[in-house]
Scaffold this motif. Structure first.
Motif, PDB file in Angstrom:
ATOM      1  N   ALA A   6       0.830  -1.206   0.000  1.00 39.14           N
ATOM      2  CA  ALA A   6       0.000   0.000   0.000  1.00 39.14           C
ATOM      3  C   ALA A   6       0.866   1.258   0.000  1.00 39.14           C
ATOM      4  O   ALA A   6       0.605   2.205  -0.758  1.00 39.14           O
ATOM      5  CB  ALA A   6      -0.922  -0.014   1.213  1.00 39.14           C
ATOM      6  N   ARG A   7       1.893   1.278   0.821  1.00 38.44           N
ATOM      7  CA  ARG A   7       2.768   2.452   0.883  1.00 38.44           C
ATOM      8  C   ARG A   7       3.423   2.721  -0.465  1.00 38.44           C
ATOM      9  O   ARG A   7       3.479   3.866  -0.932  1.00 38.44           O
ATOM     10  CB  ARG A   7       3.846   2.267   1.955  1.00 38.44           C
ATOM     11  N   LYS A   8       3.921   1.672  -1.088  1.00 41.31           N
ATOM     12  CA  LYS A   8       4.588   1.841  -2.383  1.00 41.31           C
ATOM     13  C   LYS A   8       3.621   2.378  -3.432  1.00 41.31           C
ATOM     14  O   LYS A   8       3.969   3.251  -4.230  1.00 41.31           O
ATOM     15  CB  LYS A   8       5.188   0.510  -2.834  1.00 41.31           C
ATOM     16  N   LYS A   9       2.396   1.873  -3.433  1.00 37.98           N
ATOM     17  CA  LYS A   9       1.421   2.328  -4.428  1.00 37.98           C
ATOM     18  C   LYS A   9       0.966   3.762  -4.152  1.00 37.98           C
ATOM     19  O   LYS A   9       0.723   4.532  -5.087  1.00 37.98           O
ATOM     20  CB  LYS A   9       0.223   1.376  -4.453  1.00 37.98           C
ATOM     21  N   ILE A  10       0.852   4.121  -2.877  1.00 41.43           N
ATOM     22  CA  ILE A  10       0.477   5.500  -2.545  1.00 41.43           C
ATOM     23  C   ILE A  10       1.562   6.462  -3.010  1.00 41.43           C
ATOM     24  O   ILE A  10       1.291   7.477  -3.658  1.00 41.43           O
ATOM     25  CB  ILE A  10       0.241   5.648  -1.025  1.00 41.43           C
ATOM     26  N   VAL A  11       2.804   6.130  -2.694  1.00 41.18           N
ATOM     27  CA  VAL A  11       3.924   7.013  -3.030  1.00 41.18           C
ATOM     28  C   VAL A  11       4.121   7.119  -4.535  1.00 41.18           C
ATOM     29  O   VAL A  11       4.393   8.201  -5.068  1.00 41.18           O
ATOM     30  CB  VAL A  11       5.217   6.517  -2.341  1.00 41.18           C
ATOM     31  N   SER A  12       3.962   5.995  -5.238  1.00 39.95           N
ATOM     32  CA  SER A  12       4.159   6.028  -6.690  1.00 39.95           C
ATOM     33  C   SER A  12       2.954   6.600  -7.418  1.00 39.95           C
ATOM     34  O   SER A  12       3.068   7.064  -8.555  1.00 39.95           O
ATOM     35  CB  SER A  12       4.453   4.614  -7.212  1.00 39.95           C
ATOM     36  N   GLY A  13       1.795   6.607  -6.761  1.00 42.70           N
ATOM     37  CA  GLY A  13       0.584   7.087  -7.416  1.00 42.70           C
ATOM     38  C   GLY A  13       0.430   8.593  -7.409  1.00 42.70           C
ATOM     39  O   GLY A  13      -0.273   9.153  -8.245  1.00 42.70           O
ATOM     40  N   ILE A  14       1.080   9.262  -6.454  1.00 42.55           N
ATOM     41  CA  ILE A  14       0.953  10.718  -6.341  1.00 42.55           C
ATOM     42  C   ILE A  14       2.353  11.307  -6.198  1.00 42.55           C
ATOM     43  O   ILE A  14       3.063  11.018  -5.237  1.00 42.55           O
ATOM     44  CB  ILE A  14       0.086  11.113  -5.127  1.00 42.55           C
TER      45      ILE A  14
END
Length: 297
Positions: free
Chosen positions: A225-233
C-alpha cells in the motif's frame, strides 16, 4: 543621525555605539507604531462583530508563512535569517495576544517526546503553554475551547493509537501548520518536529501541503500500500500507519503537495489509477511548506 555605510568606517567606538542607540530607538518607535495598528485591527474586528459580521481569528498561520517567506527573500547582510524570523515571531505572537490571549496545548508521544521548544519559539514568550498527559486530553482541550492551539509531535510509523486518528469530520479541529517553519532551536529539541492543530479556517499560503487519512482494506500489505500510494501521487509522503479496530481497515496518514482541502476526489482518482480502492479518504488539514534549511543560511 543615521550614518551611511561608507561613513561607519570613520567613526570611533563611541560614535558606533551612538549609531546603534539611534537605530534601537528608531526600531522601538516602529514597534510602538506597529502595535497601535494591531490595536486598530482589533477595534475594527470588534465593530464588525458588533454589527453581526464575522471575522477571522487572530491566529492565521498561512498569513504568517507569507510574512516569513517575504522576510527571508528580501533579507541581506550578516544578521541570521533564523534570528530575524524569531524577532517577527515574537512581534506577531504579542500582537495576536493583544487581540485575544490564548493557551497552547502540548502533549508527549509514547516515547516521551514533546515539542515544548517549538511551541515556545512559534507562539512567543507570553502565551501560556499547558502540558497534557496524553494527546487525547490535549485534543479535547482544543475541541472544548480550553486551548486555542495545540502542538503535537510528528507522527511515527507504527506507533500505537496515533493522535491523528482523533481528527474526524465531526470535529472542527484540523492540522494547520508544521513546525519548525523557519529554523530549528539549538540544543534541546533541535531534532524535534511537530504539527499545530486548531479549530480555524484553512487558508492557502502559496506553497502548501494537505493531509489526508486514506483507509484501505487490511488485506493489502502495508508495504504494498505504501509503495502504491507514493508512486501514485508525485511528491507524496506517508507519515503514519495504524489499524482501525472498528473497521479492520489500515489507515494511512498521507501528506500530499498542494492546497487540496476540497479535492479529496482528486486524491482518490490518483490512487484508483494505481490500483488502490480506498474505503475512506478524509482531509484532516493543510499547512504551509516550511522554509528549506538551505534558504536560511
Amino acid at each position: 543621525m543615521a550614518q551611511s555605510d561608507e561613513n561607519l568606517a570613520n567613526l570611533d567606538l563611541n560614535g558606533l555605539r551612538a549609531e546603534i542607540d539611534d537605530i534601537d530607538q528608531a526600531l522601538q518607535s516602529l514597534i510602538i507604531r506597529r502595535t497601535k495598528v494591531v490595536q486598530a485591527v482589533g477595534a475594527y474586528k470588534d465593530q464588525v462583530i458588533a454589527a453581526g459580521g464575522k471575522v477571522k481569528v487572530p491566529y492565521r498561520p498561512a498569513r504568517e508563512a507569507r510574512i516569513m517567506r517575504t522576510l527571508v527573500d528580501r533579507h541581506n547582510g550578516a544578521f541570521p535569517k533564523t534570528a530575524l524570523i524569531q524577532i517577527w515571531r515574537e512581534m506577531i505572537a504579542a500582537g495576536t495576544r493583544l487581540e485575544a490571549p490564548y493557551t497552547v496545548a502540548l502533549c508527549r508521544n509514547a516515547d516521551g517526546v514533546d515539542c515544548w521548544e517549538l511551541a515556545r519559539l512559534n507562539f512567543g514568550c507570553l502565551n501560556e503553554i499547558v502540558e497534557f498527559d496524553t494527546p487525547r486530553e490535549a485534543f479535547y482541550a482544543l475541541e472544548e475551547g480550553r486551548a486555542a492551539v495545540g502542538v503535537f509531535p510528528k507522527p511515527e510509523l507504527g506507533e500505537a493509537q496515533p493522535w491523528w486518528t482523533l481528527l474526524s469530520d465531526d470535529s472542527p479541529v484540523r492540522i494547520v501548520s508544521k513546525l519548525p517553519f523557519g529554523g530549528r532551536p539549538v540544543g534541546r529539541g533541535e531534532q524535534t518536529e511537530g504539527f499545530v492543530l486548531a479549530a480555524i479556517e484553512l487558508e492557502e499560503s502559496g506553497d502548501d501541503r494537505t493531509l489526508f487519512i486514506v483507509s484501505l482494506p487490511n488485506e493489502i500489505s502495508m508495504d504494498t500500500a505504501r509503495k502504491k500510494i507514493v508512486s501514485g501521487i508525485e511528491g507524496v509522503d506517508v507519515l503514519g500507519v495504524t489499524i482501525d479496530e472498528a473497521t479492520n481497515n489500515r489507515d494511512f496518514l498521507v501528506d500530499v503537495p498542494g492546497f487540496l482541502t476540497a479535492h479529496a476526489s482528486t486524491v482518490r482518482e490518483r490512487l484508483n489509477t494505481n490500483g488502490l480502492n480506498a474505503a475512506v479518504i478524509r482531509m484532516i488539514g493543510s499547512y504551509a511548506t516550511p522554509i528549506p534549511a538551505e534558504e536560511l543560511h
